[in-house]
Design a protein around this motif. Structure first.
Motif, short mmCIF file in Angstrom:
data_model
loop_
_atom_site.label_atom_id
_atom_site.label_comp_id
_atom_site.label_asym_id
_atom_site.label_seq_id
_atom_site.Cartn_x
_atom_site.Cartn_y
_atom_site.Cartn_z
N ARG A 110 -8.29 -0.65 3.73
CA ARG A 110 -7.96 -1.32 5.14
C ARG A 110 -9.31 -2.10 5.64
NH1 ARG A 110 -5.25 3.35 6.63
NH2 ARG A 110 -6.49 3.30 8.23
N PRO A 111 -9.04 -3.12 6.14
CA PRO A 111 -9.46 -3.63 6.44
C PRO A 111 -10.98 -3.21 7.96
CG PRO A 111 -8.39 -5.49 6.42
CD PRO A 111 -8.19 -4.31 6.20
N THR A 112 -10.01 -2.26 8.57
CA THR A 112 -10.56 -1.36 9.99
C THR A 112 -10.96 -0.06 8.97
OG1 THR A 112 -8.19 -0.76 9.37
CG2 THR A 112 -9.15 -3.08 11.21
N SER A 113 -10.65 0.44 7.64
CA SER A 113 -11.33 1.06 7.20
C SER A 113 -12.93 1.97 7.37
CB SER A 113 -10.99 2.13 5.57
OG SER A 113 -9.48 1.56 4.95
N GLY A 168 -7.10 -3.77 2.20
CA GLY A 168 -5.79 -4.83 2.01
C GLY A 168 -5.10 -3.13 1.94
N GLY A 169 -4.11 -2.83 1.98
CA GLY A 169 -2.83 -1.83 2.45
C GLY A 169 -1.82 -1.82 1.57
N LEU A 170 -1.39 -0.61 2.30
CA LEU A 170 0.45 -0.75 0.91
C LEU A 170 1.22 -1.77 1.85
CD1 LEU A 170 0.03 3.84 1.16
CD2 LEU A 170 -0.57 1.58 -0.71
N SER A 171 1.37 -2.65 2.73
CA SER A 171 2.40 -3.01 2.98
C SER A 171 1.54 -4.22 2.68
CB SER A 171 2.40 -3.01 4.31
OG SER A 171 1.22 -3.76 5.04
N ASN A 172 1.13 -4.86 1.80
CA ASN A 172 0.61 -6.17 0.88
C ASN A 172 0.37 -5.80 -0.08
OD1 ASN A 172 -1.38 -7.63 0.47
ND2 ASN A 172 -3.19 -8.21 2.40
N THR A 173 1.70 -6.89 -0.64
CA THR A 173 1.91 -6.69 -1.85
C THR A 173 0.27 -7.43 -2.46
OG1 THR A 173 3.50 -9.10 -1.78
CG2 THR A 173 4.04 -6.70 -1.52
N ASP A 174 0.18 -8.72 -2.42
CA ASP A 174 -1.28 -9.67 -3.06
C ASP A 174 -1.89 -8.35 -3.07
OD1 ASP A 174 0.11 -12.08 -2.54
OD2 ASP A 174 -0.68 -12.86 -1.53
N HIS A 215 -2.36 8.83 -5.74
CA HIS A 215 -2.08 7.89 -4.12
C HIS A 215 -1.94 9.45 -3.42
CE1 HIS A 215 -0.02 5.96 -1.38
NE2 HIS A 215 1.14 6.47 -1.70
N VAL A 216 -3.23 8.59 -2.26
CA VAL A 216 -3.50 10.30 -1.76
C VAL A 216 -3.11 9.21 -0.54
CG1 VAL A 216 -5.25 11.86 -0.44
CG2 VAL A 216 -5.16 10.96 -3.13
N ALA A 217 -3.40 7.70 0.07
CA ALA A 217 -2.67 8.02 1.68
C ALA A 217 -1.51 7.88 1.66
CB ALA A 217 -2.58 5.73 0.93
N GLY A 218 -1.41 8.04 3.45
CA GLY A 218 -0.48 8.43 4.02
C GLY A 218 -0.31 8.07 5.63
N LEU A 219 0.43 8.58 6.17
CA LEU A 219 0.26 8.26 7.35
C LEU A 219 0.86 9.02 8.25
CD1 LEU A 219 0.43 5.97 9.73
CD2 LEU A 219 3.00 5.76 9.72
N GLN A 246 7.26 6.40 2.89
CA GLN A 246 7.72 5.96 1.98
C GLN A 246 7.75 4.63 1.03
OE1 GLN A 246 11.45 3.87 1.97
NE2 GLN A 246 11.98 4.86 -0.34
N VAL A 247 7.81 3.33 2.13
CA VAL A 247 8.01 1.96 1.58
C VAL A 247 6.85 1.33 1.37
CG1 VAL A 247 8.00 -0.23 3.12
CG2 VAL A 247 9.86 1.07 3.51
N GLY A 248 5.47 2.42 2.06
CA GLY A 248 4.16 1.47 1.12
C GLY A 248 4.17 2.63 -0.40
N THR A 249 4.46 3.61 -0.16
CA THR A 249 4.61 4.71 -2.08
C THR A 249 5.20 3.43 -2.84
OG1 THR A 249 4.30 6.56 -1.06
CG2 THR A 249 4.94 6.14 -3.22
N ARG A 250 6.67 3.46 -2.28
CA ARG A 250 7.75 2.28 -3.30
C ARG A 250 7.03 0.57 -3.31
NH1 ARG A 250 13.15 0.47 -0.53
NH2 ARG A 250 11.73 0.66 0.68
N ASN A 251 5.99 0.25 -2.48
CA ASN A 251 5.55 -1.04 -2.77
C ASN A 251 3.85 -0.71 -3.93
OD1 ASN A 251 6.75 -2.20 -0.89
ND2 ASN A 251 5.29 -2.33 0.93
N LEU A 252 3.80 0.06 -3.84
CA LEU A 252 2.56 0.90 -4.76
C LEU A 252 3.28 1.05 -6.15
CD1 LEU A 252 -0.14 1.20 -5.30
CD2 LEU A 252 0.05 3.67 -4.69
N ILE A 253 4.38 1.75 -6.08
CA ILE A 253 4.92 1.66 -7.46
C ILE A 253 5.35 0.06 -8.02
CG2 ILE A 253 7.02 2.85 -8.77
CD1 ILE A 253 6.42 4.72 -6.89
N ASN A 254 6.37 -0.16 -7.24
CA ASN A 254 6.79 -1.68 -7.89
C ASN A 254 5.25 -2.72 -8.10
OD1 ASN A 254 9.78 -0.99 -7.30
ND2 ASN A 254 9.22 -1.68 -5.34
N ALA A 255 3.93 -2.55 -7.72
CA ALA A 255 3.29 -3.52 -7.95
C ALA A 255 2.67 -2.70 -9.07
CB ALA A 255 2.26 -3.52 -7.02
N VAL A 256 2.57 -1.44 -9.71
CA VAL A 256 2.29 -1.11 -11.46
C VAL A 256 3.21 -1.30 -12.05
CG1 VAL A 256 2.32 0.85 -12.23
CG2 VAL A 256 1.29 0.26 -9.75
#
Length: 140
Positions: free
Chosen positions: A32-35, A50-56, A70-74, A88-98
């Motif tokens: 993330r830009p703030t990391s 970016g982040g797990l909610s940013n599909t681009d 995939h280690v990231a988690g809230l 859950q949604v972030g992980t799904r976004n990552l899997i869908n991108a793959v």
């Protein structure tokens, strides 16, 4: 070989990055830009901001990698919905991108927490993949 690591700026993720680099695997981190990059600054790591909610950003992150770790988690949130969006949604976004942008990926490793299962009954009976879940927090 090249690996994408999500959560690479965190404690566990930064150790995953170190291990991959020690095995001569090139590493790309989704950050993330703030990391805070303190645990990655001295390492030869490529960043995708970016982040797990940013599909681009996920599209860019998953391209041309052989492995996703995939280690990231809230781990804290103000509500149950926030936990689900961040995890859950972030992980799904990552899997869908793959699936869409790197269907030939060799390995997807999802790192979770003992919290997802719940504590073991005793030191003599550690949890494993067959343990029934009994989380004690919303994060779990």
């Amino acid at each position: 070989m090249k690996a994408l690591v999500t959560g690479g700026t965190g404690f566990v993720g930064s150790h995953v990055v170190e291990e991959l680099l020690s095995r001569d695997i090139a590493v790309r981190c989704l950050v993330r830009p703030t990391s805070n990059l303190r645990w990655l600054e001295s390492k030869n790591v490529e960043y995708v901001h970016g982040g797990l909610s940013n599909t681009d950003s996920l599209e860019t992150a998953v391209q041309d990698v052989d492995i996703v770790v995939h280690v990231a988690g809230l781990t804290s949130a103000r509500s149950r919905e926030e936990f689900f969006n961040g995890n859950q949604v972030g992980t799904r976004n990552l899997i869908n991108a793959v699936k869409k942008h790197n269907p030939a990926l060799q390995r997807f490793l999802f790192v979770s927490s003992l919290t997802a299962v719940g504590p073991s009954e005793s030191a003599e009976a550690p949890v494993d993949e067959n343990t029934a879940y009994h989380p004690i927090t919303t994060y779990g």
